[in-house]
Design a protein around this motif. Structure first.
Motif: not given
Length: 288
Positions: A221-244
């Motif tokens: 996902x990060x590579x696709x964004x970088x190829x289109x002129x974006x960079x990762x600014x922040x990330x969160x575990x808000x929507x994580x589900x360790x049971x999956x």
């Protein structure tokens, strides 16, 4: 603040896109309107059928992480069944603006002529449904495909939001098209918020990139964004589900809400106990 959602928007169903935006005249009338509180939107009666998913999708926390404010202009890619649209539209409409956009339907391949007809009618269907539901003029609704961006929209958007759609863009080779449009839409300091089903740690691209399972590796996902002129600014575990474990043979659709293996699957209660998928939540900015 009491919130009310009218006919067509409240009845939005899977596979039918719907958009909301105040047009120029309506926007002027809304300038002094009080911005709603996200808690009021989430508690409104029109969300009764949607609310069970809040525990997995955490809309208040997710929008706060993305920095979405009710006075902003926000564009949602591919609203689909409209679950997030029914949060965003009433949250933004009084004081901000909601825009919907989709990929170029002429660039897709279709299984049937009926599917092609539905896809190519998306913009008009979307506008008409929303206009009826919100009592606005269809001409004032901002919904478009990437190859038909309206004049005056480029450079006006504070946030572009992409919910659980990157796997489809990747497999369909539409990511460059959609992220190119997102970059055009955004203000200089605008950002893109992404929620995406997450592949297990150490997964191979062959299993979770070249093969459609709904899940994606973060680095892809990060590579696709970088190829289109974006960079990762922040990330969160808000929507994580360790049971999956995210390793289902039928992919992410094994779990709720799809439950693709059917009622007779002896593991169905396990899927229900796990809930919706493990998801990464990423925020991108334009690269310097």
């Amino acid at each position: 603040m009491k919130l009310k959602l009218l006919g067509s928007l409240a009845m939005l169903t899977a596979g039918t896109a719907l958009t909301l935006s105040a047009g120029p005249a309506a926007a002027d009338a809304h300038t002094e309107a009080a911005a709603p509180d996200i808690a009021d939107v989430l508690a409104a009666d029109f969300r009764d059928a949607d609310r069970a998913r809040d525990q997995y999708r955490r809309p208040a926390e997710t929008l706060a992480f993305f920095g979405v404010e009710p006075t902003m202009t926000v564009a949602e890619y591919g609203p689909g069944g409209g679950w997030y649209t029914r949060v965003l539209a009433p949250y933004l409409m009084p004081a901000g603006k909601y825009i919907a956009f989709n990929a170029n339907s002429d660039a897709r391949t279709y299984r049937t002529r009926a599917q092609e007809a539905r896809s190519k009618a998306w913009t008009e269907t979307f506008k008409a449904s929303f206009a009826e539901g919100m009592s606005v003029d269809a001409d004032d609704v901002v919904a478009f495909e990437t190859d038909e961006m309206p004049d005056g929209v480029a450079g006006t958007v504070d946030r572009v939001l992409i919910f659980r759609s990157m796997h489809g863009l990747n497999i369909g080779n539409n990511a460059d098209e959609v992220l190119g449009a997102a970059r055009m839409l955004l203000k200089d300091d605008g950002m893109v918020g992404v929620v995406q089903h997450r592949a297990p740690e150490g997964a191979s691209y062959d299993d979770y990139g070249a093969r459609q399972r709904g899940y994606m590796r973060k680095q892809d996902v990060v590579a696709i964004f970088e190829a289109n002129g974006f960079e990762l600014a922040a990330e969160s575990e808000i929507n994580a589900n360790p049971a999956d474990p995210a390793d289902w043979e039928r992919g992410v659709w094994t779990l709720p809400p799809v439950l693709a293996t059917g009622e007779e699957d002896e593991r169905r209660s396990e899927y229900l106990a796990i809930g919706e998928s493990d998801r990464m939540t990423l925020l991108f900015k334009k690269a310097d």
